[in-house]
Write a protein that holds these residues in place. Structure first.
Motif, short mmCIF file in Angstrom:
data_model
loop_
_atom_site.label_atom_id
_atom_site.label_comp_id
_atom_site.label_asym_id
_atom_site.label_seq_id
_atom_site.Cartn_x
_atom_site.Cartn_y
_atom_site.Cartn_z
N TYR A 1 0.84 -1.20 0.00
CA TYR A 1 0.00 0.00 0.00
C TYR A 1 0.87 1.25 0.00
CZ TYR A 1 -3.74 -3.24 1.08
OH TYR A 1 -4.63 -4.29 1.03
N ILE A 2 0.42 2.23 -0.78
CA ILE A 2 1.11 3.52 -0.81
C ILE A 2 0.71 4.31 0.43
CG2 ILE A 2 1.43 5.67 -2.10
CD1 ILE A 2 0.59 4.13 -4.62
N THR A 3 1.70 4.77 1.18
CA THR A 3 1.44 5.58 2.38
C THR A 3 2.22 6.88 2.29
OG1 THR A 3 3.30 4.63 3.62
CG2 THR A 3 1.19 3.46 3.75
N GLU A 4 1.84 7.84 3.08
CA GLU A 4 2.54 9.13 3.09
C GLU A 4 3.98 8.95 3.57
OE1 GLU A 4 0.38 12.12 5.16
OE2 GLU A 4 -1.30 12.11 3.73
N ASN A 5 4.19 8.08 4.55
CA ASN A 5 5.54 7.84 5.04
C ASN A 5 6.42 7.23 3.94
OD1 ASN A 5 5.10 8.85 7.60
ND2 ASN A 5 4.43 6.87 8.42
N LEU A 6 5.84 6.33 3.15
CA LEU A 6 6.60 5.72 2.06
C LEU A 6 6.97 6.77 1.02
CD1 LEU A 6 7.70 3.18 0.63
CD2 LEU A 6 5.45 2.92 -0.43
N ILE A 7 6.04 7.66 0.70
CA ILE A 7 6.30 8.72 -0.27
C ILE A 7 7.45 9.61 0.21
CG2 ILE A 7 5.34 10.75 -1.40
CD1 ILE A 7 2.60 9.35 -1.27
N LYS A 8 7.40 9.97 1.51
CA LYS A 8 8.47 10.81 2.07
C LYS A 8 9.81 10.11 2.03
CE LYS A 8 5.37 13.30 5.22
NZ LYS A 8 5.00 13.53 6.65
N LYS A 9 9.79 8.81 2.31
CA LYS A 9 11.03 8.04 2.34
C LYS A 9 11.64 7.95 0.94
CE LYS A 9 12.84 3.45 3.47
NZ LYS A 9 12.49 2.09 3.97
N LEU A 10 10.81 7.65 -0.07
CA LEU A 10 11.32 7.48 -1.43
C LEU A 10 11.74 8.80 -2.06
CD1 LEU A 10 8.75 4.87 -2.80
CD2 LEU A 10 11.11 4.44 -2.14
N SER A 11 10.99 9.85 -1.77
CA SER A 11 11.29 11.15 -2.38
C SER A 11 12.30 11.96 -1.59
CB SER A 11 9.99 11.97 -2.51
OG SER A 11 9.46 12.26 -1.22
N LYS A 12 12.54 11.54 -0.32
CA LYS A 12 13.45 12.27 0.59
C LYS A 12 12.98 13.70 0.80
CE LYS A 12 17.38 9.39 -0.77
NZ LYS A 12 18.74 9.35 -1.35
N GLN A 13 11.66 13.84 0.88
CA GLN A 13 11.04 15.13 1.14
C GLN A 13 10.10 15.01 2.33
OE1 GLN A 13 11.60 17.99 -0.37
NE2 GLN A 13 12.72 17.38 -2.21
N GLU A 14 10.17 15.96 3.25
CA GLU A 14 9.30 15.94 4.42
C GLU A 14 7.92 16.50 4.10
OE1 GLU A 14 9.45 14.63 7.48
OE2 GLU A 14 11.26 13.64 6.74
N GLN A 15 7.88 17.44 3.18
CA GLN A 15 6.61 18.04 2.76
C GLN A 15 6.14 17.38 1.46
OE1 GLN A 15 4.89 20.22 4.60
NE2 GLN A 15 6.51 20.15 6.16
N LEU A 16 4.97 16.79 1.49
CA LEU A 16 4.47 16.12 0.28
C LEU A 16 4.24 17.10 -0.87
CD1 LEU A 16 1.93 13.58 1.82
CD2 LEU A 16 4.28 13.18 1.12
#
Length: 315
Positions: free
Chosen positions: A59-74
């Motif tokens: 599942y796609i999660t906000e934490n996963l997005i932050k981890k992969l993109s290396k950005q704290e702000q989505l």
């Protein structure tokens, strides 16, 4: 004892889920002609292969997005790679949790189990979208992406190109629909208004094996520089023009003739309608006249009754 029963129940549930997934992949393999009956050989799809290639769901999660993109702000995320390897492992089945990524320019979701393009309403600035090798059957949910330049949908189960693609995705430059189930050449004409489209890939679709397929596409999509990864030559353009120009004129003449017949039918219907209107008007006048005569007759009778009543009173 209760723990043992619960364990058995959970194991049964997991087995049921696994079997459902395996059967789904088996049907998908059949549809994609992985099970082939040749003239000299009968190729069977090994069930153990299906088992070994059936991943779980991730599942796609906000934490996963932050981890992969290396950005704290989505909202700062501009590029996101959610492509997974073709080999085993859990895969994404749903597009989700991207609402806050409203500055996203590049999104890669290749090699997953996604069945529907959805929940991308906030990605108005998206320029590159890759959804190749999923389980998508329909192009949808992209009507608002006016800035989209590259759209990759290879290796899915798409059968038709909707008309809105040519009307809405006006910035599209590269479109890959390789290895899908598109059968009609008429679908190509829906892309005519994409003046920025320079590269189109349709290999491994049923229509790609039709006679004069390449010439047809080259003639109707004149902004193309590359078709199926091969550059379009001046000679190919000339041959496509020579072949389909006269045919298109004939089609236009046939269309004009058909329109003339339609106009004649409409005029005939209009004439009949006018006749009906006139007939109705005459009928209305006749009814009005009859009504007036009835009123006059009624008044006459009333006067006669009054006169007779007066005579009776005098006597």
């Amino acid at each position: 004892r209760n723990t043992s029963c619960l364990r058995i129940w959970v194991q049964s549930l997991l087995f049921s889920i696994m079997m459902t997934t395996y059967l789904h992949d088996f049907r998908a393999a059949w549809r994609r002609k992985k099970i082939l009956i040749g003239k000299s050989k009968l190729h069977y799809f090994n069930f153990s292969d299906i088992v070994s290639k059936s991943p779980g769901i991730r599942y796609i999660t906000e934490n996963l997005i932050k981890k992969l993109s290396k950005q704290e702000q989505l909202s700062s995320v501009q590029s996101l790679n959610l492509c997974l390897s073709k080999a085993g492992g859990k895969k994404f089945k749903f597009i989700e949790k991207l609402e806050k990524c409203d500055h996203l320019l590049v999104l890669n979701l290749n090699n997953n189990m996604i069945e529907k393009i959805e929940k991308l309403d906030k990605q108005l600035k998206l320029r590159e979208l890759s959804l190749s090798y999923n389980r998508i059957r329909k192009i949808e949910g992209l009507e608002h992406m006016v800035n989209l330049q590259n759209l990759m949908l290879a290796g899915n189960y798409i059968e038709h190109i909707p008309a809105w693609v040519g009307k809405k995705l006006r910035s599209l430059r590269v479109l890959s629909l390789k290895q899908n189930n598109i059968t009609l050449l008429q679908d190509i004409s829906k892309l005519k208004s994409l003046k920025e489209l320079t590269s189109l890939i349709l290999t491994d679709n049923p229509l790609a094996s039709l006679p004069h397929y390449r010439q047809y596409v080259i003639y109707h999509l004149r902004s193309l520089n590359y078709l199926d990864g091969q550059p379009i030559t001046f000679q190919e353009r000339q041959e496509a023009h020579d072949r389909f120009h006269l045919e298109e004129l004939e089609n236009l003449e046939n269309e004009l003739e058909r329109k003339k017949k339609e106009i004649q039918l409409l005029e005939q219907k209009q004439s009949k309608t006018m006749e009906n209107v006139k007939s109705q008007e005459q009928l209305n006048k006749s009814l009005q006249l009859e009504h007036q005569q009835q009123k006059n007759s009624c008044k006459k009778l009333e006067r006669e009754v009054e006169t007779k009543n007066e005579l009776v009173c005098l006597n």
